[in-house]
Design an enzyme around this catalytic site. Structure first.
Site, mmCIF file in Angstrom:
data_model
loop_
_atom_site.group_PDB
_atom_site.id
_atom_site.type_symbol
_atom_site.label_atom_id
_atom_site.label_comp_id
_atom_site.label_asym_id
_atom_site.label_seq_id
_atom_site.Cartn_x
_atom_site.Cartn_y
_atom_site.Cartn_z
ATOM 1 N N ASP A 83 -0.514 -7.071 -8.212
ATOM 2 C CA ASP A 83 -0.599 -6.369 -9.505
ATOM 3 C C ASP A 83 -0.115 -5.104 -9.420
ATOM 4 O O ASP A 83 -0.880 -4.394 -8.685
ATOM 5 C CB ASP A 83 -0.891 -6.755 -10.123
ATOM 6 C CG ASP A 83 -0.347 -6.257 -11.458
ATOM 7 O OD1 ASP A 83 0.178 -5.380 -11.867
ATOM 8 O OD2 ASP A 83 -1.965 -5.991 -12.564
ATOM 9 N N ASN A 99 -2.022 6.328 -0.953
ATOM 10 C CA ASN A 99 -1.612 5.466 -0.189
ATOM 11 C C ASN A 99 -2.586 4.507 -0.322
ATOM 12 O O ASN A 99 -2.086 2.870 -0.064
ATOM 13 C CB ASN A 99 -0.824 5.848 1.295
ATOM 14 C CG ASN A 99 0.077 6.117 0.974
ATOM 15 O OD1 ASN A 99 1.171 5.970 0.321
ATOM 16 N ND2 ASN A 99 1.092 6.974 1.815
ATOM 17 N N ASN A 155 -5.834 5.782 -16.777
ATOM 18 C CA ASN A 155 -5.798 5.157 -16.166
ATOM 19 C C ASN A 155 -6.606 6.179 -14.923
ATOM 20 O O ASN A 155 -6.856 5.680 -13.363
ATOM 21 C CB ASN A 155 -4.546 4.864 -15.463
ATOM 22 C CG ASN A 155 -4.188 3.318 -16.596
ATOM 23 O OD1 ASN A 155 -5.010 2.487 -16.745
ATOM 24 N ND2 ASN A 155 -3.084 2.757 -16.328
ATOM 25 N N GLY A 170 0.316 3.753 -8.758
ATOM 26 C CA GLY A 170 1.182 5.176 -9.526
ATOM 27 C C GLY A 170 0.087 6.325 -10.340
ATOM 28 O O GLY A 170 -0.232 7.059 -9.144
ATOM 29 N N ASP A 171 -0.330 5.143 -11.117
ATOM 30 C CA ASP A 171 -1.843 5.573 -11.074
ATOM 31 C C ASP A 171 -2.632 6.360 -10.608
ATOM 32 O O ASP A 171 -3.129 7.316 -10.089
ATOM 33 C CB ASP A 171 -2.441 5.420 -12.233
ATOM 34 C CG ASP A 171 -1.296 5.033 -13.947
ATOM 35 O OD1 ASP A 171 -0.154 6.484 -13.964
ATOM 36 O OD2 ASP A 171 -1.218 3.998 -14.597
ATOM 37 N N GLY A 175 5.561 3.700 0.619
ATOM 38 C CA GLY A 175 4.918 5.364 0.650
ATOM 39 C C GLY A 175 4.706 6.131 0.484
ATOM 40 O O GLY A 175 5.492 5.998 -1.558
HETATM 41 P P1 ADP Z 1 4.855 3.867 -9.517
HETATM 42 O O1 ADP Z 1 3.662 2.746 -9.408
HETATM 43 O O2 ADP Z 1 4.560 4.986 -10.377
HETATM 44 O O3 ADP Z 1 5.733 3.674 -10.099
HETATM 45 P P2 ADP Z 1 5.538 3.458 -6.733
HETATM 46 O O4 ADP Z 1 6.293 2.322 -6.506
HETATM 47 O O5 ADP Z 1 6.011 4.657 -5.747
HETATM 48 O O6 ADP Z 1 5.226 4.259 -7.988
HETATM 49 O O7 ADP Z 1 4.283 3.165 -6.082
HETATM 50 C C1 ADP Z 1 2.774 4.273 -6.174
HETATM 51 C C2 ADP Z 1 2.133 4.086 -4.819
HETATM 52 O O8 ADP Z 1 1.493 2.650 -4.241
HETATM 53 C C3 ADP Z 1 2.886 4.155 -3.712
HETATM 54 O O9 ADP Z 1 3.676 5.499 -2.582
HETATM 55 C C4 ADP Z 1 2.222 3.589 -2.227
HETATM 56 O O10 ADP Z 1 0.809 4.672 -2.325
HETATM 57 C C5 ADP Z 1 1.277 2.046 -3.432
HETATM 58 N N1 ADP Z 1 2.205 1.642 -3.050
HETATM 59 C C6 ADP Z 1 3.239 0.239 -4.342
HETATM 60 N N2 ADP Z 1 3.250 -0.262 -4.336
HETATM 61 C C7 ADP Z 1 3.230 -0.765 -2.869
HETATM 62 C C8 ADP Z 1 3.140 -1.886 -2.190
HETATM 63 N N3 ADP Z 1 3.681 -2.605 -2.650
HETATM 64 N N4 ADP Z 1 2.288 -2.501 -0.828
HETATM 65 C C9 ADP Z 1 1.531 -1.096 -0.502
HETATM 66 N N5 ADP Z 1 1.378 0.160 -1.068
HETATM 67 C C10 ADP Z 1 2.330 0.615 -2.773
#
Ligand code: ADP
Length: 292
Positions: free
Chosen positions: A234, A264, A41, A239-240, A213
């Site tokens: 989705d 972001n 990914n 994170g990827d 963020g």
């Molecule tokens: P992971 O997917 O590895 O658990 P996070 O949930 O912290 O990591 O999400 C990683 C990044 O994806 C965040 O820092 C943000 O930039 C973006 N992100 C995740 N969820 C959202 C959301 N609902 N709206 C906008 N950006 C998001």
């Protein structure tokens, strides 16, 4: 040039309204497959953003492995260092989506065969890299050997420690970047507050905060770079995409705060598409955004 050393897999996803009891068979609604594995990914996400990316890892000699490699090639990823192993199957994740719940079984397969001994075969690939990206879906000892090797040779490294697994302080010191989410951060640093660890690793430790963020310490102060407000469909692979975009931006010389804003934005676009790789933006798509 970025090299990703990590996992590749196929996701097998079924949806069902009824959860089978022990020994019971039920009819579900839908079945689909998607390309996954955090390594693949992140390689695909970085390649779509326009950088040179090579993948290092292993798949089986099965049809799934063939498809996984073809998908990487289609996305512009160099697969010269993807090994096809004979004695085990390609990595897979078996995902059942119930109405308000899900369950997942991961079979690492070939991803567990990425051993430190194989490193001699891809050392020149590491040496030709500006940045090497790692995750936690290949054996820990391989990650450690790669972190050591890159540290000795002055090659930058980024570890996205997902799924959560603890890591010795020695290796954290040798990494250039460490990018846990909040849950992973709490497992890696169980005895310290978030602010303490951020201050301990300025410009190295970046903690992602989902819809909030990301946060890091710039050497003087803690800084939150807020996420973009979107309606997610989705969040698989957010994170990827974030990690790949951050790496891409830093390699292009952006400051950390700017790189995190770029990451972001890429992740916010990705959560508006289905599947881990489905929503990952190209550089053109990024440039179309008014926030770019
Ligand atoms: P992971 O997917 O590895 O658990 P996070 O949930 O912290 O990591 O999400 C990683 C990044 O994806 C965040 O820092 C943000 O930039 C973006 N992100 C995740 N969820 C959202 C959301 N609902 N709206 C906008 N950006 C998001």
């Amino acid at each position: 040039k970025i090299t990703v050393v990590g996992s590749m897999s196929t996701d097998f996803v079924v949806t069902t309204k009824v959860k089978p009891n022990q020994g019971e068979t039920v009819f579900g609604e839908k079945f689909s497959t998607a390309f996954g594995g955090k390594g693949a990914n992140q390689a695909v996400a970085a390649s779509r953003l326009g950088v040179d990316v090579a993948m290092v890892g292993a798949v089986g000699k099965d049809d799934f492995g063939t498809e996984i490699v073809a998908n990487l090639v289609k996305n512009g990823v160099d697969v010269t260092c993807v090994e096809r192993v004979t004695h085990t199957e390609s990595g897979s994740a078996h995902i059942v989506l119930y109405e308000n719940d899900n369950s997942i079984i991961v079979i690492p397969g070939a991803n567990n065969e990425v051993k430190p001994a194989a490193m001699t075969k891809f050392q020149s690939q590491l040496l030709a890299s500006d940045l090497v990206i790692l995750q936690n879906e290949i054996p820990q000892e391989t990650n450690e050997a790669i972190i050591d090797f890159c540290w000795q040779n002055g090659i930058k490294t980024l570890l996205n420690p997902a799924p959560a697994r603890s890591i010795a302080k020695e290796y954290i010191e040798k990494l250039t970047y460490l990018t846990p989410n909040e849950h992973e951060s709490a497992i890696i640093f169980p005895d310290q507050s978030r602010s303490e660890v951020l201050a301990q690793y300025p410009n190295k430790l970046i903690i992602t905060l989902g819809a909030m963020g990301a946060i890091y310490h710039d050497g003087t102060k803690e800084e939150i770079i807020p996420a973009f407000e979107v309606q997610p469909v989705d969040t698989t692979g957010a994170g990827d995409t974030f990690n790949a975009a951050m790496a891409t931006a830093l390699l292009q010389g952006l400051k950390m705060s700017e790189a995190l804003r770029f990451a972001n934005l890429a992740a916010a676009i990705s959560v508006q598409g289905f599947g881990a790789q489905g929503g990952m933006p190209t550089l053109e798509k990024m440039k179309e955004q008014k926030q770019y």
